[in-house]
Design an enzyme around this catalytic site. Structure first.
Site, short mmCIF file in Angstrom:
data_model
loop_
_atom_site.label_atom_id
_atom_site.label_comp_id
_atom_site.label_asym_id
_atom_site.label_seq_id
_atom_site.Cartn_x
_atom_site.Cartn_y
_atom_site.Cartn_z
N LYS A 71 -10.08 -2.25 -4.53
CA LYS A 71 -10.81 -0.98 -4.53
C LYS A 71 -9.94 0.17 -4.97
CE LYS A 71 -12.49 -2.61 -0.22
NZ LYS A 71 -13.21 -2.64 1.00
N LYS A 111 -4.28 -8.15 -8.15
CA LYS A 111 -5.54 -8.56 -7.53
C LYS A 111 -6.60 -7.49 -7.72
CE LYS A 111 -5.28 -6.91 -2.83
NZ LYS A 111 -5.29 -7.07 -1.41
N LYS A 119 0.81 -1.22 0.00
CA LYS A 119 0.00 0.00 0.00
C LYS A 119 0.84 1.26 0.00
CE LYS A 119 -4.42 -1.51 1.79
NZ LYS A 119 -5.33 -1.60 2.93
P1 TYM Z 1 -10.76 -5.78 2.95
O1 TYM Z 1 -11.85 -4.84 3.33
O2 TYM Z 1 -9.64 -5.27 2.11
O3 TYM Z 1 -11.38 -7.01 2.19
C1 TYM Z 1 -12.47 -7.73 2.72
C2 TYM Z 1 -12.37 -9.20 2.40
O4 TYM Z 1 -12.31 -9.41 0.98
C3 TYM Z 1 -11.17 -10.20 0.67
N1 TYM Z 1 -10.64 -9.77 -0.64
C4 TYM Z 1 -10.42 -10.59 -1.67
N2 TYM Z 1 -10.60 -11.91 -1.82
C5 TYM Z 1 -10.29 -12.45 -3.00
N3 TYM Z 1 -9.81 -11.72 -4.05
C6 TYM Z 1 -9.61 -10.38 -3.95
N4 TYM Z 1 -9.17 -9.68 -4.98
C7 TYM Z 1 -9.92 -9.77 -2.71
N5 TYM Z 1 -9.86 -8.49 -2.26
C8 TYM Z 1 -10.31 -8.51 -0.99
C9 TYM Z 1 -10.19 -9.93 1.79
O5 TYM Z 1 -9.24 -10.95 1.91
C10 TYM Z 1 -11.11 -9.85 2.98
O6 TYM Z 1 -11.44 -11.14 3.46
N6 TYM Z 1 -8.12 -6.06 7.18
C11 TYM Z 1 -9.28 -6.57 6.48
C12 TYM Z 1 -10.56 -6.33 7.22
C13 TYM Z 1 -10.57 -6.79 8.63
C14 TYM Z 1 -10.75 -8.12 9.09
C15 TYM Z 1 -10.74 -8.05 10.49
C16 TYM Z 1 -10.95 -9.33 8.43
C17 TYM Z 1 -10.42 -6.00 9.73
N7 TYM Z 1 -10.53 -6.76 10.86
C18 TYM Z 1 -10.88 -9.19 11.29
C19 TYM Z 1 -11.09 -10.46 9.23
C20 TYM Z 1 -11.06 -10.40 10.63
C21 TYM Z 1 -9.39 -5.87 5.13
O7 TYM Z 1 -8.89 -4.80 4.95
O8 TYM Z 1 -10.19 -6.51 4.23
#
Ligand code: TYM
Length: 329
Positions: free
Chosen positions: A198, A195, A112
């Site tokens: 957003k 990947k 990032k």
């Molecule tokens: P975030 O908001 O970036 O993404 C949410 C979920 O979507 C999955 N994901 C993907 N899976 C497959 N292919 C992709 N291109 C892709 N992009 C995103 C992510 O792996 C995630 O499961 N830090 C985390 C949020 C979080 C969290 C937590 C998750 C905060 N606290 C506690 C689990 C448990 C995040 O930024 O996900």
């Protein structure tokens, strides 16, 4: 029942296909077997600059997408992270047992900050995995269903739990990540070596859950492939086709090998249309339901407030144990 915990950042107006496949589809499939907590991680979303009014709206929109996507709001606890103050408190405690070097090794932070440089990044962006560890540990979580990009953060969470327990006595349960075999990582349709994210510069390769179905179908039919014409998975040589196979597998439940056999000898046009049809058939009703739910924001706010109370009961008890163990009570 053992606990399941996961969350998504409310950092855009709509989920994208990666979130839907990597997170929501899995959550839906697993929720019946666990005491499930699904959070809208707004404290994580503010690690990059936000517009307050927009953020407020995005939190509701994400809640609506959870429900429309199949999360059962009567069984699972669907709540907003910042409504439960224990998250920020435990994150501080855990920060004191996290090594600076250890935190510096988180690859997502490195990715990032690759573009803008670390100078422009906030400290919050750096400590974000520690807040995520707090989220998970507060609920005595057994399993964390996520996409493959979050695996390292769940491993850090395990390490912190074990370290804390060793130093201060048994307090936390060490969680396990659950990552699906096909579709753990969905790639951008226009640049299938990165990947789906957003924060991509260009939105043509991203399928948004709330895009209208015609747009979704068009994006999928315009996905970048290759010139060799064979429908088979090969991440290195054929990233575009491989990505589409992963997507089709997630929406049909058929393994990639079965799909390769099924589409063998057919053209990319036929294949892409099949992918577009499968995606639209599932997403169009989810989109409609989301829009219906958003028509009654007061009802969503009521649900989130009630669930925050339920979440806080569990979280406060765990935080109390941690404070006690560390000599702060
Ligand atoms: P975030 O908001 O970036 O993404 C949410 C979920 O979507 C999955 N994901 C993907 N899976 C497959 N292919 C992709 N291109 C892709 N992009 C995103 C992510 O792996 C995630 O499961 N830090 C985390 C949020 C979080 C969290 C937590 C998750 C905060 N606290 C506690 C689990 C448990 C995040 O930024 O996900």
């Amino acid at each position: 029942q053992p606990r399941l915990y996961s969350g998504i950042q409310p950092s855009s107006g709509s989920l994208h296909l990666g979130n839907y496949i990597g997170a929501l589809q899995q959550w839906r499939a697993m929720q019946g077997d666990f005491d499930a907590f699904f959070s809208i991680v707004d404290l994580h979303a503010i690690t990059v600059p936000q517009q307050p009014e927009v953020l407020r709206e995005q939190v509701r929109t994400l809640a609506a997408q959870y429900i429309a996507g199949g999360i059962d709001p009567d069984r699972a606890c669907l709540y907003v992270q910042s409504h439960v103050s224990a998250h920020a408190q435990l994150a501080w405690l855990l920060g004191t047992i996290t090594g600076f070097g250890e935190a510096s090794r988180m690859t997502q932070f490195k990715d990032k900050t690759a573009k803008g440089g670390q100078e422009a990044a906030s400290v919050g962006l750096f400590t974000y995995p520690i807040l995520m560890a707090a989220d998970i540990l507060l609920y005595d979580t057994a399993v964390v269903p996520v996409g493959d990009d979050q695996k390292q953060h769940v491993e850090l969470t395990r390490d912190l739990a074990e370290r804390f327990n060793k130093r201060f006595g048994q307090t936390f349960r060490a969680p396990k990540p659950v990552i699906r075999a096909d579709g753990a990582r969905i790639y951008d349709l226009q640049s299938p070596e990165s990947k789906m994210s957003k924060s991509a510069d260009n939105d043509k390769g991203i399928v948004w859950l709330l895009d209208d179905p015609a747009k979704t179908a068009k994006k999928i039919r315009s996905a970048v492939t290759d010139t060799d014409g064979a429908i088979r998975a090969d991440r290195a040589e054929k990233p575009g086709v491989t990505n589409l196979l992963g997507i089709l597998s997630a929406f049909t439940g058929s393994p990639v090998a079965t799909l390769e056999a099924e589409f063998s000898g057919q053209g990319y046009g036929v294949f892409k249309t099949a992918v577009a049809d499968a995606v639209v058939a599932e997403l169009a009703p989810v989109r409609e339901r989301t829009l219906e739910l958003l028509a009654d924001p007061a009802e969503l706010d009521r649900l989130l407030a009630a669930n925050a109370e339920r979440a806080a009961e569990v979280a406060d008890a765990t935080l109390g144990r941690a404070l006690e163990a560390m000599g702060l009570r």
